[in-house]
Design an enzyme around this catalytic site. Structure first.
Site, PDB file in Angstrom:
ATOM      1  CD  GLU A  18      -1.472 -37.707  16.006  1.00 60.06           C
ATOM      2  OE1 GLU A  18      -1.524 -38.942  15.874  1.00 60.06           O
ATOM      3  OE2 GLU A  18      -0.410 -37.080  16.098  1.00 60.06           O
ATOM      4  NE  ARG A 101      -4.621 -32.817  23.850  1.00 58.62           N
ATOM      5  CZ  ARG A 101      -3.777 -33.345  22.953  1.00 58.62           C
ATOM      6  NH1 ARG A 101      -3.547 -34.644  22.929  1.00 58.62           N
ATOM      7  NH2 ARG A 101      -3.155 -32.565  22.082  1.00 58.62           N
ATOM      8  CG  ASN A 103      -0.574 -36.675  21.866  1.00 55.23           C
ATOM      9  OD1 ASN A 103      -1.557 -36.180  21.317  1.00 55.23           O
ATOM     10  ND2 ASN A 103       0.622 -36.635  21.333  1.00 55.23           N
ATOM     11  CD  GLU A 121       0.233 -29.385  21.613  1.00 51.42           C
ATOM     12  OE1 GLU A 121      -0.812 -29.539  20.947  1.00 51.42           O
ATOM     13  OE2 GLU A 121       1.368 -29.635  21.188  1.00 51.42           O
ATOM     14  CG  ASN A 154       3.311 -37.546  19.390  1.00 50.73           C
ATOM     15  OD1 ASN A 154       2.290 -38.022  18.914  1.00 50.73           O
ATOM     16  ND2 ASN A 154       3.541 -36.249  19.440  1.00 50.73           N
ATOM     17  CG  ASP A 204       2.997 -35.947  15.813  1.00 43.47           C
ATOM     18  OD1 ASP A 204       2.478 -36.832  16.504  1.00 43.47           O
ATOM     19  OD2 ASP A 204       2.470 -34.836  15.661  1.00 43.47           O
TER      20      ASP A 204
HETATM   21  O1  LIG Z   1      -0.714 -34.751  17.378  1.00 44.87           O
HETATM   22  C1  LIG Z   1      -0.083 -34.750  18.418  1.00 44.87           C
HETATM   23  O2  LIG Z   1       0.624 -35.657  18.758  1.00 44.87           O
HETATM   24  C2  LIG Z   1      -0.214 -33.558  19.325  1.00 44.87           C
HETATM   25  O3  LIG Z   1      -1.377 -33.710  20.038  1.00 44.87           O
HETATM   26  C3  LIG Z   1      -0.207 -32.312  18.492  1.00 44.87           C
HETATM   27  O4  LIG Z   1      -0.620 -31.231  19.192  1.00 44.87           O
HETATM   28  C4  LIG Z   1       1.072 -32.035  17.726  1.00 44.87           C
HETATM   29  O5  LIG Z   1       1.434 -33.142  16.988  1.00 44.87           O
HETATM   30  C5  LIG Z   1       2.219 -31.528  18.537  1.00 44.87           C
HETATM   31  O6  LIG Z   1       2.000 -30.214  18.898  1.00 44.87           O
HETATM   32  C6  LIG Z   1       3.543 -31.590  17.826  1.00 44.87           C
HETATM   33  O7  LIG Z   1       4.481 -32.006  18.676  1.00 44.87           O
HETATM   34 ZN   LIG Z   2       0.972 -37.305  17.613  1.00 44.33          ZN
END
Ligand SMILES: O=C(O)[C@H](O)[C@@H](O)[C@H](O)[C@H](O)CO
Ligand SMILES: [Zn+2]
Length: 299
Positions: A18, A101, A103, A121, A154, A204
């Site tokens: 990521e 947490r 993201n 998750e 996201n 995402d």
């Molecule tokens: O990368 C992220 O943003 C989340 O932490 C991931 O776990 C996945 O992308 C998500 O499950 C998809 O929605």
């Molecule tokens: Zn993401």
């Protein structure tokens, strides 16, 4: 017309890669592997990777004007000293939500570090809903909370004139926009600018290009899509040889290349055999459009 080329430049086997960020000064791509609790820096010239281990899931990394980086680790905004690998906590959020947490996160054009939270998750996109919030860390280390009730906070970025903030809550299956006041860091007037189509799956990570169009990585959709936020239309689809594409950024010479991260977690053995580069770092060239340089945290 340029021809598009897609290459796995690093077979990193990220569980969940990521937050790709281009660091021009070192010709490097920064990224994280969230559950592996690692911040990585890939030197595009030497092809060498450095990895720094931290003590909790690390969901985003960004440049810092003072040098080094900032990162969201667990529920903490942190400074990361790359030389001695030390972490210094700048602020903590969601103190009452022990299963949360951070993201995705990104720095705004005024040097504030924006990042949102989510419940941890149990499997990709399976989690207790509405537990997340969106925050920003101001240069003075004060935290501003924008809203709560987020499922999976996201992708985020700002329009080229800095007047719009784009944001994705993944389980809304949409890309939203807010009016943005760069001077105060306030957002207002939320609306949707794109609704995902079925085979595009889960929106995402996201980045803007130099023409003001948005690029969204489609988790489970194995693609990045280019959107016109003004018309709400998809302009382009670029498919990748991996399904769990998580985020994208521009980098390389003049920001003419796109880098895409992806995940391995949630894939079965057969899927991993079919997609051996899952969890790698991909480079897309020949898109014919450039990106813009990332902003650096000002605190
Ligand atoms: O990368 C992220 O943003 C989340 O932490 C991931 O776990 C996945 O992308 C998500 O499950 C998809 O929605
Ligand atoms: Zn993401």
């Amino acid at each position: 017309m340029s021809s598009i080329r897609i290459e796995c430049v690093l077979r990193e086997n990220c569980r969940c890669g990521e937050s790709p960020v281009w660091e021009e000064a070192s010709n490097s791509l920064l990224f994280v592997d969230i559950p592996a609790k690692k911040v990585c820096r890939w030197d595009s010239l030497s092809k060498h990777v450095q990895r720094v281990a931290v003590d909790a899931p690390v969901s985003s990394v960004a440049l810092r004007q003072l040098g080094g980086y900032v990162a969201t680790i667990g529920t903490k905004f942190c400074a990361l000293n790359w030389e001695d690998q030390s972490v210094f906590v700048l602020a903590t959020v969601d103190k009452d939500k022990t299963n949360n947490r951070f993201n995705d996160g990104k720095v705004d054009p005024a040097g504030r570090y924006f990042a949102g939270t989510m419940a941890e998750e149990t499997a990709p996109a399976v989690l207790e809903r509405h537990q997340g919030s969106l925050y920003s860390l101001f240069p003075d280390h004060n935290v501003k909370k924008y809203f709560d009730q987020v499922d999976i906070s996201n992708g985020l970025d700002w329009s080229l004139d800095h007047k719009i903030f784009y944001y994705i809550d993944s389980l809304s299956y949409a890309v939203d926009a807010f009016d943005y006041d760069l001077h105060t860091g306030q957002i207002s007037n939320r609306r949707s600018v794109y609704k995902m189509e079925k085979d595009e799956q889960i929106p995402d990570g996201m980045c803007i290009d130099a023409e003001g169009k948005l690029w969204v990585a489609c988790y489970n959709g194995g693609r990045v899509i280019r959107l016109d936020p003004e018309t709400g239309k998809r302009l382009q689809t670029v498919k990748l040889p991996v399904d769990k594409t998580t985020s994208c950024c521009f980098g390389g010479k003049d920001y003419s290349e796109m880098y895409v991260t992806c995940a391995r977690d949630g894939m079965d053995a057969e899927g991993l055999l079919r997609q051996p580069d899952a969890g790698g770092i991909f480079k897309i060239t020949g898109l014919g459009v450039k990106g813009i340089a990332p902003y650096s945290y000002a605190g």
